[in-house]
Every structure is written in structure tokens, then in C-alpha cells.
Enzyme design. Structure first.
Site, short mmCIF file in Angstrom:
data_model
loop_
_atom_site.label_atom_id
_atom_site.label_comp_id
_atom_site.label_asym_id
_atom_site.label_seq_id
_atom_site.Cartn_x
_atom_site.Cartn_y
_atom_site.Cartn_z
CE LYS A 108 7.59 -11.88 -0.14
NZ LYS A 108 6.20 -11.40 -0.21
CG HIS A 109 8.16 -4.34 -1.74
ND1 HIS A 109 6.89 -4.13 -1.22
CD2 HIS A 109 8.74 -3.11 -1.80
CE1 HIS A 109 6.72 -2.85 -0.99
NE2 HIS A 109 7.82 -2.20 -1.32
CD GLU A 115 -6.75 -2.48 9.08
OE1 GLU A 115 -5.95 -1.55 8.92
OE2 GLU A 115 -6.41 -3.69 9.12
CD GLU A 127 2.35 -0.14 10.75
OE1 GLU A 127 1.53 -1.02 10.43
OE2 GLU A 127 2.35 0.99 10.25
CG LEU A 128 0.95 -6.54 13.14
CD1 LEU A 128 0.52 -7.65 14.10
CD2 LEU A 128 1.66 -7.13 11.93
CB CYS A 174 -1.83 0.52 8.95
SG CYS A 174 -1.43 -0.95 8.00
N GLY A 212 2.19 -5.38 7.75
CA GLY A 212 1.13 -6.08 7.04
C GLY A 212 -0.04 -6.37 7.95
CB SER A 213 -2.91 -8.60 7.48
OG SER A 213 -2.33 -9.90 7.40
CG ASN A 220 -0.36 -0.16 2.51
OD1 ASN A 220 0.63 -0.87 2.66
ND2 ASN A 220 -0.91 0.49 3.51
#
Length: 453
Positions: free
Chosen positions: A153-154, A358, A227-228, A261, A205-206, A130
Site C-alpha cells: 500500500k504505497h 522534525e 520506521e518513523l 527521515c 511514515g510519520s 519520499n
């Protein structure tokens, strides 16, 4: 093969080759081999590298922004500033890393005792789609300036954006393999984490994916920063400047088509100003233009993937079925691409889907609060704890509320955002550890105690 789909028209873009297991381990080995020399370079030498990378990013910002528009639908008028922000992050740590990591003398029974900060080794960064440039550099810049080497690792949906980052290091003349791009299919990520040359992991990510990453890293006794997701509350109190609040909250909610996020996802408004605030945000949201992200006048691009679009619509439908009112949007568009209309839901309560989950899209959720205590109670009634906002003219009340909101950061009368100068991260289901600021650079170093008799 990594194949991105253009969310504007649903068409597949040119495929990008992914690495097999042997190639993956070889590339990790390249970054690991580069660590021995990179860790011994001075802060000044590292700074020159990061400054050159920042200069290269700026030189290519239009091209990189167009890649992001094609791969994940970010409007070009947001993509160009994102590349600028990534460059600024590189420059910021180039300027401040040495001071942040200076030795710290501590009193003890020794003649001299101090803490020195040393790099850990080769770090694995697992990144989402994102904000392809910004999220990469908030990991890369501090990690590299601390003397670590980085494996990136994208997300498989933005392979060309990832390669553009790697190319910027190459064109800037950075030392070989201090930053290695690792184009992988998602199932191969566990092997990368378990590679013994990976010292630590940074994941954005999630929530569900973060749990898996944390479990794997934990089983290998490797530190990680997570960081979720977030379901950020914003409290609008009776004495708030409603015009300003409406401007900033609408901006916060629709940046990147709401796919952020940290964003105003649950807007909790005190009773006396509730109806007026709805009028103000409805006026603003109704003027926004959906369209081609490559066009300069587009406010909101498409949702990045069809599965995300459909899940967002499910959340809206379930919330309406539970009794919420839909004043704008709320329908699944026909035609090509994965667009979702700007949607305004009111009358939302804590039992409804859009409150509990979310929402990752341009959906504003308005919740009525009886009073300040009720607003605070609902703000904390969530599994997440990333960011939060407060709008009030009462400074002492705002500071008190900020201390009682369960989140990693709070913005008072302003937008919740990430900034290289300030730490960012969450609590509860939003993760742990911090990125950015002086705290972020110390996540992946060895704080070594030295005691001298």
C-alpha cells in the site's frame, strides 16, 4: 481516484483508479493464495525472481526516475541512483537470504535442538512518498526472499511510481501475486490491516501515523515494524576535519530537498569551531540550485506537497521569532510549485521549534555546544532516536559517544544512510524493529524451536 500533484508547477497529474473495499479484500486474497506455493519454493528459485526484478528495474530506471520527479519532485540525478539502490537491495537479499535464515543449532537437554525460520504469510507494507522505490524494496526484498508474499500500500501521492514497481514484477516474470499493489485511499488502510489474511505490517511514515498503525495492528495481535520520523543530531567537535564535515553534512541535509527521515537535522557544534563551521556550510549551501527536478543540473527540487511547504515555513518563522538568526533563505517563494529555499538557521537553542520538531525540508539548524558533554546532552534531548552523526579525529571518544547517543544508528566521520548490508531503524518516537541487514529479514519470520529427544 488517486490524483498526484506535480510539486514543480502545482498541476494535477492524470488520476489513477483506487480500489474499493471489495476489490481491496480480493487483492489481499490473491496474495494470500499465492503464499502456499511461494513458501515452498527454494531460496535459489526465489533469488532468480528477485534478480530478474532487479534487472527490470535497471532497464527502466530513467523512466521510473522521471515518474518520481513528476509525482514528488525528486531531482532526476537522485532518482536514477535510487532505482539502482532498490535493484541492489533485491540482489543483495537474493544472494544472502539463505545464509541469514539458516537453521541454528542450540545446546539443550535434547539430543538435537535448533531454530528454523519460516515465513509468516502475507505482509502489508505501508509506504511513504519520499523514496518510492528504495523504501518499497527494503520491505519487499527481504520479505519475499523469506518466503512471504507482499501487499504494497504505497502513498496515494505516488500512484504511478507504485504501479511501476508492480509492473517490474510482471515484466520480470515473477509468479502471480507474490507482490500485489494496493492503490488505496488512506481511510481504507485500517480495513487492510484488520483483514485476517494479513499476518504482519511494515510501516514507514510519520510518528503520528505510526502510532495509529501500531494501535490497530496491536489490537489484532499482529507484529509490525515501524520506521518513523527523526530529528537526527550531528556532533561537530573541536578536532573535526571541518571541510569534510561541512561537505557531508550539507549533502545529508539537502538530499531529496531535505525530505528524509535520516538526515542531519540538528547540527551541534562545539564553541571553538562554531563560527568557522557556519562559514563553511554557508559557502556550500549558497551555491545549490533549485529548479525543475527533470533537469540534470538541479540540486534541489520542490517540497512534495503544499501543506508540507507551509508547515516547514511555519517552523522556520517560529524559530526566527524565538531568537534564531537566518543567514540564508527563510522566505516563502512566490510563483508556481512548492519550492522552499535552502535555509540556514543559527543561534538555535533547545527551546526553539526547529530543535523540538522534525524539519522535513532543506533547512539546516546550527546549535552551539559549550563542550562535548553539552553536545551529547542536547543530542539526546529529543523525542526521536533514528540516526546520529559524530565528527572528530578522536576515535576512542567517538566510539564512546556513539554508545551514549540514543539512536538506532550512528555514523562517525561519514554520512548517516541506509544500506542493505546493515540494519536500520530507530528507538523512542522513531519506531521499533529493524529493516535491512540480517536483522531485517528476521523481523517477519517465525523463529520456530525444534526439540528432539
Amino acid at each position: 481516484m488517486l490524483v498526484a500533484t506535480n510539486p514543480y508547477n502545482g498541476q494535477q497529474l492524470e488520476g489513477f483508479p483506487s480500489l474499493d473495499k471489495t476489490q481491496m479484500h480480493a487483492r489481499i486474497g490473491d496474495a494470500s493464495a499465492a503464499f502456499a506455493k511461494w513458501r515452498t519454493t527454494s531460496f535459489a528459485e526465489r533469488a532468480k525472481v528477485l534478480q530478474a526484478v532487479a534487472k527490470q528495474l535497471r532497464a527502466e530506471k530513467q523512466d521510473i526516475a522521471e515518474l518520481m520527479a513528476l509525482e514528488m519532485g525528486k531531482p532526476i540525478k537522485e532518482g536514477v541512483p535510487e532505482v539502482e539502490k532498490a535493484a541492489t537491495c533485491a540482489e543483495y537479499y537474493a544472494d544472502h537470504a539463505e545464509a541469514y535464515l539458516a537453521d541454528e543449532t542450540l545446546p539443550s537437554d535434547a539430543s538435537l535442538s535448533y531454530v528454523t525460520y519460516q515465513p509468516l504469510g502475507t505482509l502489508l507494507g505501508i509506504l511513504p512518498w519520499n523514496a518510492p522505490l528504495w523504501l518499497a524494496f527494503r520491505y519487499l526484498a527481504p520479505a519475499l526472499m523469506a518466503g512471504n508474499t507482499c501487499v504494497m500500500k504505497h502513498d496515494p501521492h505516488v500512484p504511478q511510481s507504485a504501479q511501476a514497481i508492480a509492473n517490474a514484477f510482471l515484466k520480470a516474470g515473477a509468479p502471480d501475486n507474490i507482490m500485489v499493489n494496493l492503490p488505496l485511499e488512506t481511510p481504507e488502510v485500517e480495513l487492510a490491516i484488520r483483514d485476517p489474511r494479513i499476518a504482519a505490517v511494515s510501516f514507514t511514515g510519520s510518528n503520528n501515523a505510526g502510532k495509529k498503525v501500531a494501535a490497530i495492528a496491536g489490537s489484532e495481535v499482529k507484529p509490525c515494524v515501524l520506521e518513523l520520523g527523526g530529528s537526527d543530531p550531528v556532533l561537530v567537535l573541536n578536532d573535526a576535519n571541518l571541510e569534510q564535515a561541512a561537505d557531508i553534512i550539507c549533502l545529508s541535509r539537502i538530499i531529496n530537498a531535505g525530505q528524509s527521515c535520516i538526515a542531519a537535522k540538528r547540527v551541534i557544534v562545539e564553541t571553538d569551531v562554531h563560527d568557522r563551521f557556519i562559514e563553511l556550510v554557508e559557502q556550500r549551501l549558497s551555491k545549490l540550485r533549485l529548479g525543475d527536478p527533470l533537469q540534470a543540473d538541479t540540486d534541489i527540487g520542490p517540497i512534495a506537497r503544499e501543506d508540507l511547504q507551509l508547515n516547514l515555513h511555519r517552523q522556520v518563522e517560529e524559530t526566527i521569532a524565538a531568537g534564531a538568526k537566518c543567514l540564508l533563505g527563510g522566505h516563502l517563494p512566490e510563483g508556481d510549485g512548492f519550492f522552499y529555499p535552502v535555509t540556514l538557521l543559527t543561534g538555535v537553542t533547545p527551546t526553539m521549534c526547529a530543535f523540538r520538531e522534525e524539519t522535513f525540508g532543506p533547512v539546516m539548524v546550527i546549535i552551539k555546544a559549550d563542550d562535548v558533554d553539552h553536545a551529547l546532552e542536547m543530542a539526546n534531548d529529543t523525542e526521536y532516536g533514528l540516526g546520529a552523526g559524530i565528527w572528530t579525529e578522536n576515535a576512542s571518544l567517538a566510539k564512546s559517544l556513539a554508545l551514549h547517543i540514543d539512536s538506532g544508528q550512528v555514523a562517525i566521520n561519514g554520512i548517516v544512510k541506509t544500506d542493505p548490508r546493515l540494519p536500520s531503524g530507530g528507538i523512542k518516537g522513531s519506531g521499533y524493529g529493524r529493516e535491512l541487514g540480517p536483522q531485517g529479514i528476521k523481523e517477519f519470520v517465525n523463529a520456530k524451536q525444534i526439540w528432539i529427544k
